[in-house]
Each structure stands twice: as structure tokens, then as C-alpha cells.
Design a protein around this motif. Sequence first.
Motif, PDB file in Angstrom:
ATOM      1  N   VAL A  58      22.229  63.712  -2.714  1.00 20.41           N
ATOM      2  CA  VAL A  58      23.309  64.367  -1.685  1.00 20.41           C
ATOM      3  C   VAL A  58      24.492  64.804  -1.967  1.00 20.41           C
ATOM      4  CG1 VAL A  58      25.445  61.502  -1.784  1.00 20.41           C
ATOM      5  CG2 VAL A  58      22.453  61.615  -1.464  1.00 20.41           C
ATOM      6  N   LYS A  59      24.950  65.567  -3.697  1.00 19.83           N
ATOM      7  CA  LYS A  59      25.514  66.044  -4.173  1.00 19.83           C
ATOM      8  C   LYS A  59      25.780  67.312  -3.439  1.00 19.83           C
ATOM      9  CE  LYS A  59      26.064  63.294  -8.675  1.00 19.83           C
ATOM     10  NZ  LYS A  59      25.956  63.483 -10.444  1.00 19.83           N
ATOM     11  N   GLN A  60      25.214  68.157  -3.552  1.00 18.87           N
ATOM     12  CA  GLN A  60      24.496  69.155  -2.323  1.00 18.87           C
ATOM     13  C   GLN A  60      24.932  69.069  -1.062  1.00 18.87           C
ATOM     14  OE1 GLN A  60      20.948  71.197  -2.940  1.00 18.87           O
ATOM     15  NE2 GLN A  60      20.539  70.478  -5.744  1.00 18.87           N
ATOM     16  N   ALA A  61      24.445  68.151  -0.489  1.00 20.09           N
ATOM     17  CA  ALA A  61      25.011  67.884   0.699  1.00 20.09           C
ATOM     18  C   ALA A  61      26.576  67.090   1.027  1.00 20.09           C
ATOM     19  CB  ALA A  61      24.157  66.456   1.547  1.00 20.09           C
ATOM     20  N   ASN A  62      27.028  66.806  -0.318  1.00 18.34           N
ATOM     21  CA  ASN A  62      28.779  66.761   0.214  1.00 18.34           C
ATOM     22  C   ASN A  62      29.617  68.102   0.352  1.00 18.34           C
ATOM     23  OD1 ASN A  62      29.193  63.867   0.664  1.00 18.34           O
ATOM     24  ND2 ASN A  62      28.879  63.610  -1.252  1.00 18.34           N
ATOM     25  N   TYR A  63      28.627  68.712  -0.589  1.00 14.46           N
ATOM     26  CA  TYR A  63      29.037  70.284  -1.168  1.00 14.46           C
ATOM     27  C   TYR A  63      29.391  70.770   0.201  1.00 14.46           C
ATOM     28  CZ  TYR A  63      30.177  74.603  -2.694  1.00 14.46           C
ATOM     29  OH  TYR A  63      31.321  75.974  -2.653  1.00 14.46           O
ATOM     30  N   PHE A  64      27.903  70.608   1.429  1.00 12.75           N
ATOM     31  CA  PHE A  64      28.602  71.638   2.114  1.00 12.75           C
ATOM     32  C   PHE A  64      28.423  71.007   3.221  1.00 12.75           C
ATOM     33  CE2 PHE A  64      23.617  73.188   1.250  1.00 12.75           C
ATOM     34  CZ  PHE A  64      23.935  74.545   0.806  1.00 12.75           C
ATOM     35  N   LEU A  65      29.389  69.724   3.480  1.00  9.82           N
ATOM     36  CA  LEU A  65      29.795  69.640   4.572  1.00  9.82           C
ATOM     37  C   LEU A  65      31.115  69.649   4.273  1.00  9.82           C
ATOM     38  CD1 LEU A  65      27.879  65.615   4.328  1.00  9.82           C
ATOM     39  CD2 LEU A  65      27.791  67.291   6.232  1.00  9.82           C
ATOM     40  N   GLY A  66      31.089  69.570   2.650  1.00 10.99           N
ATOM     41  CA  GLY A  66      33.201  70.228   2.114  1.00 10.99           C
ATOM     42  C   GLY A  66      33.488  71.012   3.039  1.00 10.99           C
ATOM     43  N   LEU A  67      32.617  72.165   2.771  1.00 11.75           N
ATOM     44  CA  LEU A  67      32.559  73.199   3.537  1.00 11.75           C
ATOM     45  C   LEU A  67      32.939  73.480   4.992  1.00 11.75           C
ATOM     46  CD1 LEU A  67      30.448  75.891   1.330  1.00 11.75           C
ATOM     47  CD2 LEU A  67      32.827  75.274   0.792  1.00 11.75           C
ATOM     48  N   ALA A  68      31.586  72.944   5.521  1.00 14.89           N
ATOM     49  CA  ALA A  68      32.034  72.540   6.737  1.00 14.89           C
ATOM     50  C   ALA A  68      33.094  71.903   7.272  1.00 14.89           C
ATOM     51  CB  ALA A  68      30.992  71.712   7.633  1.00 14.89           C
ATOM     52  N   TYR A  69      33.426  70.569   6.358  1.00 17.01           N
ATOM     53  CA  TYR A  69      34.901  69.921   6.976  1.00 17.01           C
ATOM     54  C   TYR A  69      35.857  70.723   7.178  1.00 17.01           C
ATOM     55  CZ  TYR A  69      37.869  66.195   7.256  1.00 17.01           C
ATOM     56  OH  TYR A  69      39.207  65.273   7.857  1.00 17.01           O
TER      57      TYR A  69
END
Length: 292
Positions: A58-69
Amino acid sequence: MKSLHLYLKKIAIISFTILFFNCTNPKIELKNAQSQNIEFLIEQATNLWEKRSDTNAVKQANYFLGLAYNVKKNNTEITDLYIKCLFFQGMFLEEDNDKKDSLFLKGSEVAKNSVFKNDIFIELVQNSSIGDSTFKILSALSEVPKELVPSMYWWATNKLWYLNTKPAIERINQRELLEVIMHRVISLEPNYDYGGAYRFFGVFYSRIPGVELNQSKTYFEKAISINEAYFGNQVQMSEFYYQKSEDKTSFIEQLEFINSLDTSISSSNIPENSYYQKRANKLLLQKDTLFE
């Protein structure tokens, strides 16, 4: 974790760079490269979300999503996943209160922005002919369509847990807004997030001075009746309603019941059930202190 973030960032940058330098028409291909890079980030984050039993996923997912967002703030596919991933990390994975607050606040702000940038919401506000800007916003929130349920729900839910450790006056000041949002969610999709809007009110009304505590009980019982297999409904009822009502017997019985269940009772929420079972164990260990 710092090295992991650097590694993930390199992956995103390299993917973008490769796509960019294969361009023939810089303006058109840059846009295509950005689009393909965003799709890559969403795909990776979605795969990681499905593996959320792993704390690092989940922490990795949030990192990817933060970049996309940061590139596409109005992409609902990004925001709808990002706002619940932020909540999940804050709710289940972090112990430090400051980190929790940061995640809940971020989730609330991302979700709020998603609502405020929605064309239908903007039109509803503009078409409201009476009242000040606050009234127009509240009126529009009470009329939004079903497509905004995820953003509405996670806006209020993240906000509630951000306010949970704050002085009561801050929750009181946000009461009208949060009630309007969640009553709209109930009217559109009452089963969303396993009766989440009812669970929300169960927690909220146990934390607002002057509200009849029985209202908290009523909402928790409604959430449980909708989805008894979601452990969070019963764990939160014990933590908030039974503790506030000083009903130690029911507190213990309900948490012990949760501990007796198989977390795979519902295949769609095994990770959440696992974390709530751990929470139930922790609360039981604290029972004498909580009911002094």
C-alpha cells in the motif's frame, strides 16, 4: 524506505524518458508519453492495492499514485484509488499519530478537490440562486449524482479520522458539512464500503458532545446488519460506542466474537478483516485500562 522511494521514482522517470526520446512530434508524443506513463503508474498501483495484506504494498501504491496525481489531478481513476489507499495506510499501517494525520488530511483534500472539480457539482453550485457560497456548496453536495459517491465518502471518512484526535470543537465545526455529505452517500449507495456511511455516523456521534449516544448505537447496528462479515463495523462499535457507554461486558463479548471468526469469511475484505482482528486483540489487552 527512502531507498525504495528512490528506486520507484527512477522507474517512473526512466519509463517517461524512454517514451519521450522516441518522439517524432515533440508536442503530440510528449502528451502520449505522459498518458502511457500515467497508465503504467495506475496499473502498478492497482496491482499493489490487490496485495494490500503486505504492508509495503500500500505504501508503494501511494507513492505511484502520488506521482500520477501530481500530473493528472482530475483523473477519477487515480483519485478514487488514491483516497482509499491513503486512508488504508493511515488507518492500519502507521502507528505515529502525526503520520496518520498527514495521510488522513491528504486523503480528505484529494477527495474534496475531486468533488469541487467535477462538472456536475460546479453546475449545481452555479444554478443555486439563494444563499451564500457555503449554503450553495452544501445544497450542491446534497444533490450530487452517484458517480461522486467514492469522492464524497472518502472526503468525509478521511476528515473524520483526521479530526478524531482533535478538540471536540473542531468536529462540531465540521458537523453540518460531514452530515450533508454522508446522508447523500446513504441516499445514493447505502452499502458502499460495507455500510461505511452508517459506520461513520456510529463513530462520529460517539465523539460529538450533546448528541444522544443512542444514535451512535443505532448507526452501528445498521452497519452491522448490512455487512456483519466486515469486522470493522463491530470492532469500531466496541471501541467507540461500548467504551463511551461504559458497557465493558458487551465490549469484551463483541471483540472476542470477532477474534473467533475466520478472516476469509468474506473474500473481498480479507486484508481489512485481518487488520481489524489485530485491532480487536489490542483493545482486549487494554480493556482494564479503557474501563478504569
